[in-house]
Design a protein around this motif. Structure first.
Motif: not given
Length: 448
Positions: A179-192, A216-226
Motif C-alpha cells: 500500500y503506497i501513494t504515488a508520491e511515496e513511490f516517486i520518493n522511494e525510486m529517487v532515493y534508490s 493518488e496516481v495524479h501526482f505522477l504528472s510530469g514525472k517522466e522517469k517514474t
C-alpha cells in the motif's frame, strides 16, 4: 422454505468456483416466502442486478433438480443491519492477543484499521465501486486484475482501497500487499537511484509484490522517469496475474503530462467512480458517524445536517465532532439551533438572495406571479408552485423554517407540511421527482 434455499445453496456451491460463490451467492438470504414465491435478499443494488443477470438461470436449474421447478423467486435489496454503538474510551470489543501474528501491508505505510468493508457506508453514489473493490479482494471474482477508482477527495476511495487490502490479508495473511501513494513511490525510486539500489527497488515491486494498492496516481504528472519505471512494473505485475488498485482525483486522460503508455495501463481494467453522497446516503453516513462518536441525535437534527452538509465525509465528521464538543463544553443539549450554528461554520456563506433566487426560479418555471406565493389561494396551480418553493428553500438554502414561512405568509407547521408533501409526491410520481430535481440543480448553480 429455508430448507429449500439451503439445499439450493449447497448445489450452487458445488457448481461454482468458491470465490464466485463467496462473493455473489453466500450473501443471499431468504427474507420472504409466500406460497410458491420466494424473495431473496441481496446486500446492495449492484449485487442484486449482477446475480439476476448472471445466476438466475442457474438458481432456477437447481430448484428444478430438487423438484421445486414450480417455485418463482424474486430479488430484493436488504435494509442495512443496524450495528450497536461503541462507547468512546472503551476500545474495541475484542482485544488482539499479542501472541497472534497480525497481517500487515508491505508498503511504507500501514493500513488504517478503521478502513474495512463493514465500516463503509454504501449508497447509490458508491455501490458499484464498493462491489468492484470487494470482488477484486476475492481473487478470480473479476475478469480483470486491475481497478481504477476515481473520486474527489474525502469521498471514500482511500477507505475502499485499504478495505481491499484488509480483506485480502484476512483471507490470506501471507499475501504480500503493498500500500503506497504515488508520491511515496516517486520518493522511494529517487532515493534508490541516489543510493545505487535501483535493482532492489525494481525487484521489490516487480517480484515481491502480490497486490499493489497505488493511491493518488495524479501526482505522477510530469514525472517522466517514474512513469517509465512504473509502466514496466505494472507490466510485470499484470503479466504475473497480480492484482492492482489505483486511486485518483482525475481520469488518466485528464492528468497533465501523463504518457499514453501509462494511461493505457491505468485503464486496462475496470474504471469506477465515487460520487458525492446523495441525501439518503448522507443520512446513513451521519447515523454511522454519530454512533461511533456516541452521539444520540434526533431524526430532525440528522435531517438538518444531511440537508446542508453536502460536501465530503470529512466535512460531516468534523461537524459532528464540533457539535459534540459544543454540547459537552457548554453543557447544552443538542438542539436544531445548536446544529444550525455548527452548520454555518462548516459550509460556505451563501448569498442572502438565495430565497429570492428560489422564488424567481419557481415563478419563471411555473409562470406565476411572485405575489401568488404569498396569497391565500389554495388552487392547485398556485399551491403546488408554493410547495416546490418551500422544498427548494429548505433543501438548498440556509434559511430557517421561520424565514421561509415569513416569505410566503405561512406558519411553521404549514411550511413543514408543504415540504413533506413534495417529498411524498417525488416518491410516488417520477415526473414530479424529475421536475423538482431539475429546479434543484438550477438553484444550486445559481447560489454557488
Amino acid at each position: 422454505m429455508t430448507a429449500i434455499w439451503d439445499d439450493v445453496k449447497d448445489r450452487l456451491r458445488a457448481a461454482l468456483p468458491e470465490k464466485c460463490f463467496s462473493l455473489w451467492i453466500s450473501p443471499l438470504s431468504l427474507i420472504e416466502a409466500k406460497g410458491k414465491s420466494l424473495v431473496l435478499g441481496c446486500p446492495n443494488k449492484f449485487s442484486m442486478n449482477w446475480v439476476a443477470e448472471n445466476y438466475k438461470n442457474l438458481i432456477e436449474e437447481k430448484l428444478e433438480e430438487l423438484g421445486h421447478g414450480d417455485y418463482a423467486f424474486h430479488f430484493k435489496v436488504m435494509p442495512p443491519k443496524k450495528k450497536p454503538s461503541r462507547d468512546i474510551g472503551k476500545g474495541p470489543s475484542q482485544l488482539v492477543l499479542p501472541s497472534l501474528p497480525r497481517p500487515v501491508a508491505y508498503g511504507p505505510r500501514p493500513l488504517n484499521r478503521e478502513f474495512t468493508f463493514d465500516r463503509f457506508v454504501v449508497g447509490k453514489c458508491n455501490e458499484f465501486a464498493y462491489s468492484a473493490a470487494k470482488a477484486l479482494a476475492l481473487e478470480g471474482s473479476l475478469p480483470y486484475n486491475s481497478l481504477f477508482m476515481l473520486s474527489k477527495t474525502g469521498l471514500g476511495k482511500s477507505h475502499l482501497s485499504q478495505a481491499t487490502g484488509h480483506e485480502i490479508l484476512r483471507n490470506n495473511p501471507k499475501t504480500r500487499v503493498f500500500y503506497i501513494t504515488a508520491e511515496e513511490f516517486i520518493n522511494e525510486m529517487v532515493y534508490s537511484l541516489k543510493k545505487g539500489k535501483i535493482e532492489e527497488f525494481k525487484d521489490k515491486y516487480r517480484r515481491c509484490c502480490d497486490v499493489l494498492l497505488l493511491e493518488e496516481v495524479h501526482f505522477l504528472s510530469g514525472k517522466e522517469k517514474t512513469q517509465l519505471e512504473l509502466a514496466h512494473t505494472l507490466d510485470a505485475l499484470l503479466n504475473g496475474h497480480k492484482r492492482i488498485l489505483f486511486t485518483s482525483s482525475l481520469l488518466p486522460k485528464d492528468i497533465p503530462s501523463l504518457t499514453k503508455e501509462l494511461s493505457s495501463r491505468f485503464t486496462s481494467g475496470i474504471i469506477t467512480t465515487l460520487g458525492n453522497p446523495d441525501y439518503e446516503t448522507r443520512v446513513k453516513i451521519l447515523q454511522r458517524k454519530a454512533s461511533e462518536q456516541n452521539l444520540c441525535l434526533t431524526e430532525d437534527i440528522l435531517e438538518l445536517l444531511a440537508r446542508h452538509l453536502t460536501g465530503d465525509v470529512r466535512q460531516m465528521e468534523s461537524a459532528l465532532q464540533c457539535l459534540k464538543a459544543k454540547s459537552e463544553l457548554l453543557k447544552e443539549k443538542i438542539t436544531p439551533d445548536l446544529a444550525q450554528e455548527v452548520i454555518k461554520s462548516h459550509i460556505p456563506v451563501k448569498d442572502s438572495t438565495a430565497m429570492e433566487q428560489a422564488r424567481n426560479l419557481v415563478c419563471k418555471y411555473f409562470k406565476v406571479d411572485p405575489l401568488i406565493l404569498r396569497s391565500k389561494s389554495r388552487k392547485k396551480n398556485h399551491s403546488y408552485p408554493r410547495n416546490v418553493y418551500v422544498y427548494l428553500c429548505r433543501r438548498y438554502t440556509d434559511t430557517t423554517v421561520e424565514e421561509i414561512g415569513k416569505s410566503i405568509n405561512r406558519s411553521h407547521s404549514t411550511v413543514v407540511y408543504a415540504y413533506e408533501s413534495i417529498e411524498r409526491k417525488m416518491k410516488l410520481d417520477q415526473k414530479v421527482k424529475n421536475q423538482v430535481n431539475f429546479l434543484g440543480e438550477k438553484l444550486r448553480d445559481l447560489i454557488k
